[in-house]
Design a protein around this motif. Sequence first.
Motif, short mmCIF file in Angstrom:
data_model
loop_
_atom_site.label_atom_id
_atom_site.label_comp_id
_atom_site.label_asym_id
_atom_site.label_seq_id
_atom_site.Cartn_x
_atom_site.Cartn_y
_atom_site.Cartn_z
N ARG A 192 -39.71 31.04 -50.71
CA ARG A 192 -40.54 30.54 -49.61
C ARG A 192 -39.73 29.72 -48.60
O ARG A 192 -40.31 29.06 -47.73
N TYR A 193 -38.43 29.78 -48.69
CA TYR A 193 -37.58 28.97 -47.82
C TYR A 193 -36.92 29.81 -46.74
O TYR A 193 -36.57 30.97 -46.96
N ILE A 194 -36.77 29.21 -45.57
CA ILE A 194 -35.99 29.82 -44.50
C ILE A 194 -34.59 29.24 -44.55
O ILE A 194 -34.41 28.02 -44.43
N LEU A 195 -33.61 30.11 -44.75
CA LEU A 195 -32.22 29.68 -44.86
C LEU A 195 -31.48 30.00 -43.57
O LEU A 195 -31.75 31.01 -42.91
N THR A 196 -30.53 29.15 -43.23
CA THR A 196 -29.78 29.27 -41.98
C THR A 196 -28.33 29.59 -42.27
O THR A 196 -27.73 29.03 -43.20
N GLY A 197 -27.77 30.49 -41.48
CA GLY A 197 -26.38 30.86 -41.66
C GLY A 197 -25.67 31.09 -40.34
O GLY A 197 -26.30 31.17 -39.28
N THR A 198 -24.35 31.17 -40.42
CA THR A 198 -23.52 31.48 -39.26
C THR A 198 -22.84 32.82 -39.50
O THR A 198 -22.17 33.01 -40.52
N LEU A 199 -23.04 33.73 -38.57
CA LEU A 199 -22.49 35.08 -38.67
C LEU A 199 -21.28 35.23 -37.76
O LEU A 199 -21.34 34.92 -36.57
N HIS A 200 -20.18 35.68 -38.35
CA HIS A 200 -18.96 35.97 -37.61
C HIS A 200 -18.83 37.48 -37.52
O HIS A 200 -18.62 38.15 -38.54
N ARG A 201 -18.95 38.01 -36.32
CA ARG A 201 -18.87 39.46 -36.12
C ARG A 201 -17.43 39.89 -35.83
O ARG A 201 -16.78 39.31 -34.96
N PRO A 202 -16.98 40.94 -36.48
CA PRO A 202 -15.68 41.50 -36.09
C PRO A 202 -15.84 42.29 -34.80
O PRO A 202 -16.96 42.50 -34.32
N GLU A 203 -14.74 42.75 -34.25
CA GLU A 203 -14.80 43.47 -32.97
C GLU A 203 -15.59 44.76 -33.08
O GLU A 203 -16.30 45.15 -32.16
N THR A 204 -15.48 45.43 -34.23
CA THR A 204 -16.15 46.72 -34.42
C THR A 204 -17.10 46.64 -35.61
O THR A 204 -16.74 46.14 -36.67
#
Length: 222
Positions: free
Chosen positions: A10-22
């Motif tokens: 029931r929890y909303i979790l927060t994250g940081t996404l690092h996208r590669p170039e492709t």
Amino acid sequence: MEIVTFNSDRYILTGTLHRPETTPAPMVIGCHGLMADRNSPKQVGLAQACTHRGIGYFRFDHRGCGDSQGEFDQVTSLKGRREDLLDAIRFMNSTDLCNGDIGLFGSSMGGAVCLSVHNAVKVTAMVTVAAPLHSRFPRAEDHPQKLSFDITNDIQGVKNLHAFHGEKDEVVPLSHARMLHAQASDPKKLTIQPGGNHRMSDPVHQETFIQESVDWFTNSFF
């Protein structure tokens, strides 16, 4: 980088996404330690190194930590954090960013969390730092019961694992790393950092860890 959210129980979790170039690309998901959050220097450095190699990285706050929902004292347990990680994996696999190759990184308790899911999901490669295999205390009052765990019987068959451990770790004995390495299947590697402590505070150790970890993931994915 971008901030994203996903649900676990029931929890909303927060994250940081690092996208590669492709994309789609392999994706490493990072689990922080007991009292930490997703912004540890080890994770930020590893995330940056991964994206330079064409690998995505997702670091998130477990329930009750950082920017995620939940009260730490009420929601923190190995079981709960295991569910967080499983839901993070499901979330990443549901996007068009991940090509199906999942790597896991876990520091301290985060390492135990990663190890605890290896039989439940497909994991291509794993890196752990100072991962405890059990949490045992001389007196019950020294630690809440819900934080006690023992995964020593669950690590058989872990593979594609690179484990790091400080020689002088004052929190998790080096014997845990030796047992983990002995139980794991090939390919596997154990790196013992001379004089290293639990927090990997030596900048040289951190630099070496990042380089060897991204090499491990790169060689496993490509």
